[in-house]
Write an enzyme that holds these catalytic residues in place. Structure first.
Site, PDB file in Angstrom:
ATOM      1  N   ASN A  14      56.356  -2.670  37.426  1.00 57.56           N
ATOM      2  CA  ASN A  14      56.632  -3.161  36.061  1.00 57.56           C
ATOM      3  C   ASN A  14      56.564  -2.024  35.043  1.00 57.56           C
ATOM      4  O   ASN A  14      57.354  -1.984  34.096  1.00 57.56           O
ATOM      5  CB  ASN A  14      55.657  -4.283  35.681  1.00 57.56           C
ATOM      6  CG  ASN A  14      56.070  -5.605  36.284  1.00 57.56           C
ATOM      7  OD1 ASN A  14      57.004  -6.245  35.818  1.00 57.56           O
ATOM      8  ND2 ASN A  14      55.405  -5.999  37.357  1.00 57.56           N
ATOM      9  N   MET A  90      44.302  -4.878  36.511  1.00 56.87           N
ATOM     10  CA  MET A  90      43.485  -5.931  37.109  1.00 56.87           C
ATOM     11  C   MET A  90      42.067  -5.972  36.532  1.00 56.87           C
ATOM     12  O   MET A  90      41.095  -6.042  37.294  1.00 56.87           O
ATOM     13  CB  MET A  90      43.478  -5.782  38.619  1.00 56.87           C
ATOM     14  CG  MET A  90      44.869  -5.914  39.224  1.00 56.87           C
ATOM     15  SD  MET A  90      45.793  -7.341  38.624  1.00 56.87           S
ATOM     16  CE  MET A  90      46.295  -8.069  40.148  1.00 56.87           C
ATOM     17  N   HIS A 109      52.125 -12.131  34.255  1.00 59.80           N
ATOM     18  CA  HIS A 109      51.368 -12.766  35.334  1.00 59.80           C
ATOM     19  C   HIS A 109      52.341 -13.463  36.288  1.00 59.80           C
ATOM     20  O   HIS A 109      53.265 -14.151  35.847  1.00 59.80           O
ATOM     21  CB  HIS A 109      50.384 -13.788  34.744  1.00 59.80           C
ATOM     22  CG  HIS A 109      49.520 -14.412  35.794  1.00 59.80           C
ATOM     23  ND1 HIS A 109      48.464 -13.741  36.373  1.00 59.80           N
ATOM     24  CD2 HIS A 109      49.584 -15.625  36.402  1.00 59.80           C
ATOM     25  CE1 HIS A 109      47.907 -14.528  37.285  1.00 59.80           C
ATOM     26  NE2 HIS A 109      48.568 -15.665  37.324  1.00 59.80           N
TER      27      HIS A 109
HETATM   28  C1  GAR Z   1      52.649  -7.950  39.123  1.00 58.47           C
HETATM   29  O1  GAR Z   1      53.191  -8.926  39.991  1.00 58.47           O
HETATM   30  C2  GAR Z   1      51.889  -8.609  37.989  1.00 58.47           C
HETATM   31  O2  GAR Z   1      52.470  -9.812  37.567  1.00 58.47           O
HETATM   32  C3  GAR Z   1      50.548  -8.846  38.644  1.00 58.47           C
HETATM   33  O3  GAR Z   1      50.307  -7.662  39.361  1.00 58.47           O
HETATM   34  C4  GAR Z   1      51.556  -7.172  39.852  1.00 58.47           C
HETATM   35  C5  GAR Z   1      51.636  -5.682  39.567  1.00 58.47           C
HETATM   36  O4  GAR Z   1      52.754  -5.121  40.193  1.00 58.47           O
HETATM   37  N1  GAR Z   1      49.521  -9.115  37.669  1.00 58.47           N
HETATM   38  C6  GAR Z   1      48.528  -9.987  37.856  1.00 58.47           C
HETATM   39  O5  GAR Z   1      48.353 -10.595  38.901  1.00 58.47           O
HETATM   40  C7  GAR Z   1      47.598 -10.161  36.663  1.00 58.47           C
HETATM   41  N2  GAR Z   1      46.717 -11.254  36.843  1.00 58.47           N
HETATM   42  P1  GAR Z   1      53.273  -3.667  39.767  1.00 58.47           P
HETATM   43  O6  GAR Z   1      52.061  -2.734  39.819  1.00 58.47           O
HETATM   44  O7  GAR Z   1      54.284  -3.299  40.816  1.00 58.47           O
HETATM   45  O8  GAR Z   1      53.857  -3.760  38.390  1.00 58.47           O
END
Ligand code: GAR
Length: 188
Positions: A14, A90, A109
């Site tokens: 992201n 996190m 999320h």
């Molecule tokens: C994403 O899917 C985001 O929505 C989730 O962590 C992932 C990070 O992926 N966030 C949560 O679960 C927050 N509670 P990335 O590091 O590839 O962006």
């Protein structure tokens, strides 16, 4: 042009979606700082590739969450950051950050909130037998995955492969985060 910060703990896909959109003008902003609480996380390599300045720290090097958040706030102010985008960060954000950036911290999320809060939303929803999945972008408050919803996108999935589902969630997350941040920095 506005300056934003992105906070991440892991892979940073992201982060990269936002960095690419800032670089090619889809988002009228620059990423002034990437904040990461895990020195080994892959997001650090992505930030280096995009030339984005980083503040990567180990929480255990600080006496308390308030202490490291004060350091983060100092660096955000130094970088002129106006909006914070949590992207797989996190950790629960405390009052130090919330009071420094009121209504200026958003999060993505991987579920249709308020269902499936927490760190394992995709696996939890899959295990529950959910057939409609989705992604939520919301303002951050002091509650885990709480705060007013800014954007949501749902999609059906009836398969049995959690890896495939995860890839589908990410494919929905990236454009939704880009569109939402573009809208916010444009004041819409
Ligand atoms: C994403 O899917 C985001 O929505 C989730 O962590 C992932 C990070 O992926 N966030 C949560 O679960 C927050 N509670 P990335 O590091 O590839 O962006």
């Amino acid at each position: 042009m506005k300056t934003i910060a992105v906070f991440a703990s892991g892979s940073g896909s992201n982060f990269e979606a936002l960095a690419a959109a800032c670089a090619d003008g889809r988002i009228d902003a620059r990423i002034g700082l990437m904040v990461c609480d895990r020195p080994g996380a892959y997001v650090n390599e992505r930030a280096a590739r995009y030339g984005v300045p980083t503040f990567t720290f180990r929480p255990k090097d600080y006496a308390s969450k308030a202490d490291y958040e004060r350091e983060i706030v100092r660096r955000l102010r130094e970088a002129g950051v106006e909006l914070i985008c949590l992207a797989g960060y996190m950790r629960i954000v405390s009052d130090v950050l919330l009071e420094a950036y009121p209504e200026r911290i958003i999060n993505i999320h991987p579920s249709l909130l308020p269902a499936f809060k927490g760190a394992h939303a995709i696996a939890d929803a899959f295990a529950y037998g959910v057939k409609v999945f989705g992604v939520t972008i919301h303002y951050v408050n002091g509650e885990l995955d709480g705060g007013r919803i800014l954007a949501q996108r749902a999609f059906p999935y009836e398969g049995d492969d959690v890896g495939e589902l995860e890839a589908m969630v990410h494919a929905v997350e990236h454009p939704l985060y880009v569109e939402t941040v573009a809208r916010l920095v444009a004041g819409r």
